[in-house]
Write a protein that holds these residues in place. Structure first.
Motif, PDB file in Angstrom:
ATOM      1  N   LEU A   1       0.712  -1.262  -0.057  1.00 16.59           N
ATOM      2  CA  LEU A   1       0.174  -0.047  -0.101  1.00 16.59           C
ATOM      3  C   LEU A   1       0.882   1.227  -0.016  1.00 16.59           C
ATOM      4  O   LEU A   1       0.664   2.438  -0.819  1.00 16.59           O
ATOM      5  CB  LEU A   1      -0.795  -0.083   1.275  1.00 16.59           C
ATOM      6  N   GLU A   2       1.827   1.414   0.744  1.00 14.61           N
ATOM      7  CA  GLU A   2       2.767   2.425   0.900  1.00 14.61           C
ATOM      8  C   GLU A   2       3.578   2.676  -0.550  1.00 14.61           C
ATOM      9  O   GLU A   2       3.630   3.731  -0.869  1.00 14.61           O
ATOM     10  CB  GLU A   2       3.815   2.445   1.884  1.00 14.61           C
ATOM     11  N   TRP A   3       3.821   1.554  -1.209  1.00 15.05           N
ATOM     12  CA  TRP A   3       4.540   1.519  -2.462  1.00 15.05           C
ATOM     13  C   TRP A   3       3.490   2.264  -3.598  1.00 15.05           C
ATOM     14  O   TRP A   3       4.029   3.068  -4.423  1.00 15.05           O
ATOM     15  CB  TRP A   3       5.023   0.385  -3.070  1.00 15.05           C
ATOM     16  N   ARG A   4       2.362   1.864  -3.491  1.00 13.42           N
ATOM     17  CA  ARG A   4       1.292   2.338  -4.475  1.00 13.42           C
ATOM     18  C   ARG A   4       0.956   3.812  -4.035  1.00 13.42           C
ATOM     19  O   ARG A   4       0.700   4.463  -5.181  1.00 13.42           O
ATOM     20  CB  ARG A   4       0.074   1.424  -4.080  1.00 13.42           C
ATOM     21  N   SER A   5       1.079   4.198  -2.831  1.00 15.70           N
ATOM     22  CA  SER A   5       0.703   5.606  -2.608  1.00 15.70           C
ATOM     23  C   SER A   5       1.901   6.213  -2.792  1.00 15.70           C
ATOM     24  O   SER A   5       1.672   7.458  -3.517  1.00 15.70           O
ATOM     25  CB  SER A   5       0.814   5.787  -0.892  1.00 15.70           C
ATOM     26  N   CYS A   6       3.224   5.987  -2.815  1.00 14.20           N
ATOM     27  CA  CYS A   6       4.282   6.536  -3.256  1.00 14.20           C
ATOM     28  C   CYS A   6       4.159   6.639  -4.983  1.00 14.20           C
ATOM     29  O   CYS A   6       4.487   7.954  -5.480  1.00 14.20           O
ATOM     30  CB  CYS A   6       5.587   5.869  -3.028  1.00 14.20           C
ATOM     31  N   GLU A   7       3.766   5.789  -5.410  1.00 13.38           N
ATOM     32  CA  GLU A   7       3.713   5.715  -6.936  1.00 13.38           C
ATOM     33  C   GLU A   7       2.529   6.782  -7.614  1.00 13.38           C
ATOM     34  O   GLU A   7       2.747   7.296  -8.432  1.00 13.38           O
ATOM     35  CB  GLU A   7       3.283   4.287  -7.454  1.00 13.38           C
ATOM     36  N   ILE A   8       1.492   6.760  -6.604  1.00  7.67           N
ATOM     37  CA  ILE A   8       0.439   7.765  -7.037  1.00  7.67           C
ATOM     38  C   ILE A   8       0.977   9.285  -6.837  1.00  7.67           C
ATOM     39  O   ILE A   8       0.669  10.150  -7.665  1.00  7.67           O
ATOM     40  CB  ILE A   8      -0.933   7.664  -6.164  1.00  7.67           C
ATOM     41  N   GLN A   9       1.594   9.669  -5.782  1.00  9.56           N
ATOM     42  CA  GLN A   9       2.344  10.731  -5.574  1.00  9.56           C
ATOM     43  C   GLN A   9       3.184  11.051  -6.478  1.00  9.56           C
ATOM     44  O   GLN A   9       3.293  12.275  -6.900  1.00  9.56           O
ATOM     45  CB  GLN A   9       3.030  10.836  -4.227  1.00  9.56           C
ATOM     46  N   TRP A  10       3.994  10.266  -6.862  1.00  8.53           N
ATOM     47  CA  TRP A  10       4.875  10.549  -7.889  1.00  8.53           C
ATOM     48  C   TRP A  10       4.207  10.677  -9.251  1.00  8.53           C
ATOM     49  O   TRP A  10       4.798  11.665  -9.782  1.00  8.53           O
ATOM     50  CB  TRP A  10       5.959   9.301  -8.113  1.00  8.53           C
TER      51      TRP A  10
END
Length: 249
Positions: A78-87
């Motif tokens: 989930l954190e990786w997905r959130s970072c990807e969305i923010q990026w």
């Protein structure tokens, strides 16, 4: 006798073919039954394996370590997905800012080019006006004397006039900018006001163009009537006998 033997041989051949067909069909049915039996056993084995695997995973999920690892893995995903969305959002924002900056620079460049072109045109026009004014000043003694006096003082009369006109133009532009800001503060669009003024001027021009021929025609008609009245008056004055004409002997 020979026909009986041929018929017997034919009958035996037919029986042999029928027996062969029955044997072939029997083998086919047996193969299909064996295949279905193998599929049933394989399906039963797969179902049993799935049941055992589900039981094993359910048992592992109840263990604290496995549950913690699973939750940690989910948090990482989930954190990786959130970072990807923010990026991605950051990339889109930077791309939008770059486009806005390019549009702003392009607008500033066009405005700068327009101002340079307008200044160049103004200078050329002023230069032409100076040349024309110098030619006209050569025919006027008083202006020649004033021009000579300015030249003796190290001054340029035409240049000072040009600077005065330029100052008036800049003041007018400044006043126009202030009026535009005030109009924006009042919620009025300057470009909209300019369009309305141009539309009004165009309507007035069309009205003048339409009324001018009528006015000219009316003036010509009135002039013609006045001319006719004058001619009639002169004719009547020439044929009428004066009151003292009878005593003129």
């Amino acid at each position: 006798e020979r026909r009986r033997q041929e018929a017997r041989a034919k009958r035996l051949e037919e029986e042999r073919l029928q027996q062969q067909a029955r044997d072939t069909e029997s083998r086919r049915v047996r193969r299909e039954a064996d295949a279905m039996d193998r599929e049933d056993r394989s399906s039963a084995a797969f179902v049993a394996f799935v049941a055992r695997e589900c039981d094993f995973r359910s048992y592992q999920a109840t263990m604290p370590d496995v549950r913690a690892k699973t939750e940690k893995s989910l948090e990482v995903v989930l954190e990786w997905r959130s970072c990807e969305i923010q990026w991605r959002q950051g990339c889109d924002l930077r791309r939008q800012e770059e486009l806005e900056l390019q549009a702003k620079l392009e607008s500033e460049r066009k405005e700068r080019d327009y101002l340079e072109w307008r200044e160049q045109v103004r200078q050329e026009r002023c230069q032409q006006q100076r040349l024309q004014a110098r030619q006209e000043l050569t025919l006027e003694k008083e202006l020649q004397a004033e021009l000579k006096r300015f030249e003796l003082q190290g001054r340029d009369l035409l240049r000072e006039r040009e600077e005065h006109v330029q100052a008036q133009v800049e003041a007018a532009i400044h006043d126009a900018g202030i009026r535009g800001l005030r109009m924006k503060e009042r919620g009025v669009s300057p470009s909209r006001a300019l369009e309305e003024a141009l539309a009004l001027a165009e309507r007035q021009r069309k009205m003048r163009d339409q009324s001018e021929p009528v006015k000219v025609e009316q003036e010509l008609w009135e002039a013609l009537l006045a001319k006719n009245r004058l001619a009639v008056t002169r004719k009547q004055a020439g044929t009428k006998t004066p009151r003292w004409g009878v005593f003129n002997t």
